[in-house]
Design a protein around this motif. Structure first.
Motif, PDB file in Angstrom:
ATOM      1  N   THR A 149      58.363  11.436  70.235  1.00  0.00           N
ATOM      2  CA  THR A 149      59.382  11.045  69.233  1.00  0.00           C
ATOM      3  C   THR A 149      59.081   9.700  68.644  1.00  0.00           C
ATOM      4  OG1 THR A 149      60.752  12.960  69.852  1.00  0.00           O
ATOM      5  CG2 THR A 149      61.586  11.204  68.282  1.00  0.00           C
ATOM      6  N   CYS A 150      59.174   9.575  67.318  1.00  0.00           N
ATOM      7  CA  CYS A 150      59.251   8.173  66.634  1.00  0.00           C
ATOM      8  C   CYS A 150      60.202   8.066  65.788  1.00  0.00           C
ATOM      9  CB  CYS A 150      57.801   7.636  66.323  1.00  0.00           C
ATOM     10  SG  CYS A 150      56.895   8.751  65.220  1.00  0.00           S
ATOM     11  N   GLU A 151      60.320   7.067  65.102  1.00  0.00           N
ATOM     12  CA  GLU A 151      61.343   6.861  63.964  1.00  0.00           C
ATOM     13  C   GLU A 151      60.717   6.614  62.722  1.00  0.00           C
ATOM     14  OE1 GLU A 151      64.572   4.207  65.022  1.00  0.00           O
ATOM     15  OE2 GLU A 151      65.843   5.748  65.751  1.00  0.00           O
ATOM     16  N   MET A 152      61.246   7.187  61.670  1.00  0.00           N
ATOM     17  CA  MET A 152      60.691   6.994  60.282  1.00  0.00           C
ATOM     18  C   MET A 152      61.815   6.255  59.511  1.00  0.00           C
ATOM     19  SD  MET A 152      57.622   8.433  59.773  1.00  0.00           S
ATOM     20  CE  MET A 152      57.349   8.686  57.973  1.00  0.00           C
ATOM     21  N   GLN A 153      61.597   5.216  58.877  1.00  0.00           N
ATOM     22  CA  GLN A 153      62.376   4.264  58.012  1.00  0.00           C
ATOM     23  C   GLN A 153      61.727   3.619  56.695  1.00  0.00           C
ATOM     24  OE1 GLN A 153      64.033   1.098  60.380  1.00  0.00           O
ATOM     25  NE2 GLN A 153      61.965  -0.418  59.847  1.00  0.00           N
ATOM     26  N   ASN A 154      62.679   3.270  56.035  1.00  0.00           N
ATOM     27  CA  ASN A 154      62.195   2.720  54.614  1.00  0.00           C
ATOM     28  C   ASN A 154      61.317   3.734  53.872  1.00  0.00           C
ATOM     29  OD1 ASN A 154      63.270   0.181  55.456  1.00  0.00           O
ATOM     30  ND2 ASN A 154      61.383  -0.459  56.241  1.00  0.00           N
ATOM     31  N   ALA A 155      60.405   3.298  52.912  1.00  0.00           N
ATOM     32  CA  ALA A 155      59.534   4.048  52.166  1.00  0.00           C
ATOM     33  C   ALA A 155      58.498   3.951  52.240  1.00  0.00           C
ATOM     34  CB  ALA A 155      60.055   3.608  50.658  1.00  0.00           C
ATOM     35  N   ASP A 178      61.866   2.707  74.466  1.00  0.00           N
ATOM     36  CA  ASP A 178      61.503   1.335  75.345  1.00  0.00           C
ATOM     37  C   ASP A 178      62.350   1.127  76.324  1.00  0.00           C
ATOM     38  OD1 ASP A 178      63.377   0.326  73.695  1.00  0.00           O
ATOM     39  OD2 ASP A 178      61.961  -0.650  72.214  1.00  0.00           O
ATOM     40  N   ASP A 179      62.410   0.075  76.898  1.00  0.00           N
ATOM     41  CA  ASP A 179      63.526  -0.360  77.917  1.00  0.00           C
ATOM     42  C   ASP A 179      64.696  -0.697  77.351  1.00  0.00           C
ATOM     43  OD1 ASP A 179      61.129  -0.457  79.564  1.00  0.00           O
ATOM     44  OD2 ASP A 179      60.834  -2.578  79.615  1.00  0.00           O
ATOM     45  N   VAL A 239      64.146   4.174  70.249  1.00  0.00           N
ATOM     46  CA  VAL A 239      62.779   4.850  70.005  1.00  0.00           C
ATOM     47  C   VAL A 239      61.945   4.035  69.066  1.00  0.00           C
ATOM     48  CG1 VAL A 239      61.827   6.935  68.727  1.00  0.00           C
ATOM     49  CG2 VAL A 239      63.945   6.960  70.110  1.00  0.00           C
ATOM     50  N   ALA A 240      60.651   3.880  69.223  1.00  0.00           N
ATOM     51  CA  ALA A 240      59.712   3.037  68.489  1.00  0.00           C
ATOM     52  C   ALA A 240      59.451   3.688  67.244  1.00  0.00           C
ATOM     53  CB  ALA A 240      58.459   3.014  69.229  1.00  0.00           C
ATOM     54  N   LEU A 241      59.190   2.949  66.075  1.00  0.00           N
ATOM     55  CA  LEU A 241      59.040   3.077  64.931  1.00  0.00           C
ATOM     56  C   LEU A 241      57.440   4.034  64.747  1.00  0.00           C
ATOM     57  CD1 LEU A 241      59.881  -0.028  62.776  1.00  0.00           C
ATOM     58  CD2 LEU A 241      61.196   2.147  62.891  1.00  0.00           C
TER      59      LEU A 241
END
Length: 224
Positions: A115-121, A74-75, A79-81
């Motif tokens: 591409t996006c981001e993975m986080q947490n469970a 994004d601006d 990277v977006a989730l």
């Protein structure tokens, strides 16, 4: 004496005539200065084209919009989730043939174009459980990790932990949750069952955080 008097009068008359003439000439010059003719009007020079300054002709100015961007940020450059729209999910049993099903591997594949981001469970609910399986202690994910198109993220599920209140599981739901409460949680996705029919779960069920490799996700589960 009369001659002298006449000469004096002529001299005074001449001085007055000179003074009037000088005043008239001064007035004429002043008028001419205030009202210039066409030949005296100053013409403003035309504005020359703006010269290229080093700052304007540098790489930042000459680059086309989007040059140097990876298209996934994004601006702010982050990277977006990942969302359900970016991913597809599957669940497979992780036990040897003939053994009771206790260990399940959940895989998320980035089927999107960025591409996006993975986080947490993942929030995985086994059948009629009152809520998602708790995250296994020591497996909480650290920093988010990037998931490029076609890449996979893994999470392990322990269905039975040797506790009480065993029940039969005939369906499984998954959601990515709402990290940090920043947005409303997405609707759960129903996972295909990892085995035919059903399997047993109890209140000792656990899930690991998302991991970038199969080993990191399944090792804690299979050792339990």
């Amino acid at each position: 004496m009369n001659t002298t008097l006449r000469s004096t009068r002529r001299a005074r008359h001449g001085l007055r005539s000179y003074a009037v003439g000088a005043a008239a000439a001064a007035a004429l010059l002043a008028t001419t200065a205030c009202e210039p003719g066409e030949a005296d009007v100053a013409v403003a020079p035309s504005t020359p084209p703006a010269a290229s300054s080093p700052a304007a002709s540098g790489p930042a100015a000459s680059a086309a919009p989007g040059d140097g961007d990876n298209g996934d940020a994004d601006d702010s450059g982050s990277v977006a989730l990942c969302t359900h729209q970016d991913l597809s999910f599957s669940a497979t049993r992780y036990d040897a043939a003939g053994e009771q099903l206790r260990h399940i591997m959940v895989v998320a594949v980035n089927t999107g174009g960025t591409t996006c981001e993975m986080q947490n469970a993942p929030e995985i609910t086994l059948g009629d459980a009152q809520g998602p399986a708790p995250v296994m202690e020591g497996t909480e994910p650290g920093e988010p990790f990037a998931l490029a198109p076609g890449e996979k993220a893994y999470a392990g599920v322990l269905a039975t932990g040797g506790h009480r209140d065993t029940y039969e599981v005939t369906f499984m739901n998954l959601t990515l949750g709402s990290p940090g409460g920043e947005a409303e949680a997405e609707k759960p996705v129903e996972l295909e069952m990892p085995t035919e029919g059903s399997f047993q779960a109890d209140d000792g069920q656990r899930v690991t955080g998302w991991q970038p490799t199969e080993g990191l996700a399944m090792r804690p589960v299979t050792l339990s």
